[in-house]
Design a protein around this motif. Structure first.
Motif, short mmCIF file in Angstrom:
data_model
loop_
_atom_site.label_atom_id
_atom_site.label_comp_id
_atom_site.label_asym_id
_atom_site.label_seq_id
_atom_site.Cartn_x
_atom_site.Cartn_y
_atom_site.Cartn_z
N PRO A 1 -30.31 108.05 54.85
CA PRO A 1 -31.23 107.29 55.71
C PRO A 1 -32.59 107.02 55.07
O PRO A 1 -33.22 106.00 55.35
CB PRO A 1 -31.36 108.16 56.96
CG PRO A 1 -30.88 109.50 56.56
CD PRO A 1 -29.86 109.29 55.49
N ARG A 2 -33.05 107.88 54.18
CA ARG A 2 -34.32 107.64 53.51
C ARG A 2 -34.24 106.43 52.59
O ARG A 2 -35.12 105.56 52.61
CB ARG A 2 -34.73 108.88 52.70
CG ARG A 2 -35.02 110.12 53.53
CD ARG A 2 -35.14 111.34 52.66
NE ARG A 2 -33.87 111.65 51.99
CZ ARG A 2 -33.69 112.66 51.16
NH1 ARG A 2 -34.71 113.47 50.89
NH2 ARG A 2 -32.52 112.89 50.60
N VAL A 3 -33.17 106.38 51.80
CA VAL A 3 -32.98 105.24 50.89
C VAL A 3 -32.78 103.96 51.67
O VAL A 3 -33.34 102.91 51.33
CB VAL A 3 -31.79 105.51 49.95
CG1 VAL A 3 -31.54 104.31 49.05
CG2 VAL A 3 -32.04 106.76 49.12
N LYS A 4 -31.97 104.02 52.71
CA LYS A 4 -31.71 102.83 53.52
C LYS A 4 -32.99 102.31 54.16
O LYS A 4 -33.26 101.11 54.15
CB LYS A 4 -30.66 103.17 54.57
CG LYS A 4 -30.35 102.04 55.52
CD LYS A 4 -29.12 102.36 56.34
CE LYS A 4 -29.19 103.71 57.01
NZ LYS A 4 -28.00 103.99 57.83
N LEU A 5 -33.77 103.21 54.72
CA LEU A 5 -35.01 102.80 55.37
C LEU A 5 -35.98 102.18 54.38
O LEU A 5 -36.56 101.11 54.63
CB LEU A 5 -35.64 104.01 56.06
CG LEU A 5 -36.93 103.77 56.85
CD1 LEU A 5 -36.69 102.78 57.99
CD2 LEU A 5 -37.47 105.08 57.40
N LEU A 6 -36.15 102.81 53.22
CA LEU A 6 -37.09 102.30 52.22
C LEU A 6 -36.65 100.95 51.65
O LEU A 6 -37.47 100.03 51.51
CB LEU A 6 -37.25 103.32 51.10
CG LEU A 6 -38.07 104.57 51.41
CD1 LEU A 6 -38.05 105.53 50.23
CD2 LEU A 6 -39.50 104.21 51.78
N THR A 7 -35.36 100.82 51.34
CA THR A 7 -34.90 99.57 50.72
C THR A 7 -34.91 98.40 51.70
O THR A 7 -35.30 97.29 51.33
CB THR A 7 -33.49 99.77 50.16
OG1 THR A 7 -32.61 100.27 51.19
CG2 THR A 7 -33.50 100.74 49.00
N LEU A 8 -34.51 98.64 52.94
CA LEU A 8 -34.52 97.53 53.90
C LEU A 8 -35.93 97.12 54.26
O LEU A 8 -36.22 95.94 54.47
CB LEU A 8 -33.72 97.92 55.15
CG LEU A 8 -32.21 98.11 54.93
CD1 LEU A 8 -31.52 98.45 56.23
CD2 LEU A 8 -31.59 96.86 54.32
N VAL A 9 -36.86 98.10 54.32
CA VAL A 9 -38.27 97.74 54.51
C VAL A 9 -38.79 96.98 53.30
O VAL A 9 -39.57 96.03 53.42
CB VAL A 9 -39.10 99.01 54.78
CG1 VAL A 9 -40.59 98.69 54.73
CG2 VAL A 9 -38.75 99.60 56.14
N LEU A 10 -38.33 97.37 52.11
CA LEU A 10 -38.73 96.65 50.89
C LEU A 10 -38.24 95.20 50.93
O LEU A 10 -38.98 94.28 50.55
CB LEU A 10 -38.15 97.36 49.67
CG LEU A 10 -38.43 96.73 48.30
CD1 LEU A 10 -39.93 96.68 48.03
CD2 LEU A 10 -37.71 97.49 47.19
N PHE A 11 -37.02 94.98 51.40
CA PHE A 11 -36.52 93.61 51.54
C PHE A 11 -37.36 92.82 52.55
O PHE A 11 -37.65 91.63 52.33
CB PHE A 11 -35.05 93.63 51.99
CG PHE A 11 -34.08 93.77 50.87
CD1 PHE A 11 -33.95 92.77 49.92
CD2 PHE A 11 -33.27 94.89 50.76
CE1 PHE A 11 -33.04 92.89 48.88
CE2 PHE A 11 -32.36 95.03 49.73
CZ PHE A 11 -32.25 94.02 48.78
N ALA A 12 -37.74 93.45 53.65
CA ALA A 12 -38.55 92.76 54.65
C ALA A 12 -39.92 92.40 54.10
O ALA A 12 -40.44 91.30 54.35
CB ALA A 12 -38.70 93.64 55.90
N VAL A 13 -40.52 93.29 53.32
CA VAL A 13 -41.81 92.99 52.69
C VAL A 13 -41.65 91.88 51.66
O VAL A 13 -42.51 90.98 51.54
CB VAL A 13 -42.39 94.26 52.05
CG1 VAL A 13 -43.64 93.93 51.23
CG2 VAL A 13 -42.72 95.30 53.11
#
Length: 292
Positions: free
Chosen positions: A55-67
């Motif tokens: 969940p840490r990787v998923k949260l960081l990467t999907l937030v990175l895509f949104a940014v």
């Protein structure tokens, strides 16, 4: 006893929403809301691509895509990111149609309604793209609207993927692991539980009234009853919050939310994180090349 043949004819089917009381319609609405919350939990445990990630990787990467979507200006690249969200939804064993409807029908429509006036010639001068009497839309204005809507849809798609592919407990554990303040994590945890409890309580209140009422009542009576129930739910939520907090303090609550979720980084998590970072860097670089 005699009766006319017309009295024996079958009744005409009523349209959807007609013949049901306000309490019945409200109870159905609250039931659907609770069902959607429970359905999200079911989606989060499916054997999809994102569900298997830490969940840490998923949260960081999907937030990175949104940014990244907020930094990209090219409509073509934003459209590619929207297609990426649909592809990820499919690989996560989600309903692509339902996913697109929720993203485009809420975030996309809202962004369109907000941004469309900026395409008017009085706000954005330029070559005329569409003229409807006194209303004139310009090409630069429409391009700006398309960019904003595509950006919002892409960002909302990645955000919805986080919600649909993660259990709430996993998200809270990931936020704690990423050094999110304890008060924020505790507030999010209690808010989710409180909302679900209040939805169930409100549904039961409306069902109780429905089962004890023969008539539908007047509009004024229904409005007064709904207003009174709203005040009751507010008072109950405040009282319940105080009782829950006192119970937590009596059991040793110190501000941190303990979790039994164990987080482990696996090779697929590192591979997904590296691929996501490279993809975001490539999108930003391609956008700069197109814009130059």
């Amino acid at each position: 006893m005699s009766c006319r043949l017309a009295d024996l004819s079958p009744a005409k089917p009523r349209r959807r929403g007609h013949g049901r009381s306000l309490a019945r319609r409200a109870a159905d609405a609250f039931g659907r809301a609770v069902g959607q919350v429970l359905e999200n939990e079911d989606l989060a445990v499916r054997p999809g691509l994102l569900q298997r990630l830490d969940p840490r990787v998923k949260l960081l990467t999907l937030v990175l895509f949104a940014v990244t979507a907020s930094l990209v200006h090219s409509v073509l690249l934003l459209a590619a990111m929207i297609v990426l969200t649909l592809a990820l939804a499919a690989t996560c064993l989600l309903s692509v149609v339902s996913f697109a409807r929720k993203v485009w029908g809420s975030a996309g429509l809202l962004a369109l309604l907000i941004a469309l006036p900026s395409a008017l010639s009085i706000f954005t001068p330029g070559p005329t793209a569409l003229s409807l009497g006194p209303v004139t839309l310009t090409e630069p204005g429409l391009m700006g609207v398309a960019t904003l809507v595509a950006r919002v849809v892409a960002s909302a798609g990645f955000a919805l993927l986080v919600v649909w592919t993660s259990r709430w407990s996993d998200l809270l554990r990931a936020l704690s692991a990423l050094r999110m303040p304890d008060v924020v994590v505790a507030t999010l945890a209690m808010t989710q539980k409180q909302i679900l409890t209040l939805l169930r309580t409100t549904e039961q209140i409306h069902l109780a009234r429905e089962s004890r009422t023969l008539g539908r009542g007047t509009t004024r009576e229904n409005r007064a009853w709904v207003t009174d129930r709203m005040a009751f739910v507010v008072r109950k939520s405040m009282k319940t919050a105080d009782e829950v907090y006192d119970a937590m303090l009596s059991r040793g609550f110190s501000g941190a939310m303990p979790s039994l979720v164990a987080l482990h980084m696996r090779p697929r998590d590192w591979a997904w994180g590296a691929a996501s970072l490279l993809m975001c860097v490539g999108l930003v670089a391609a956008d700069r090349m197109i814009g130059s």
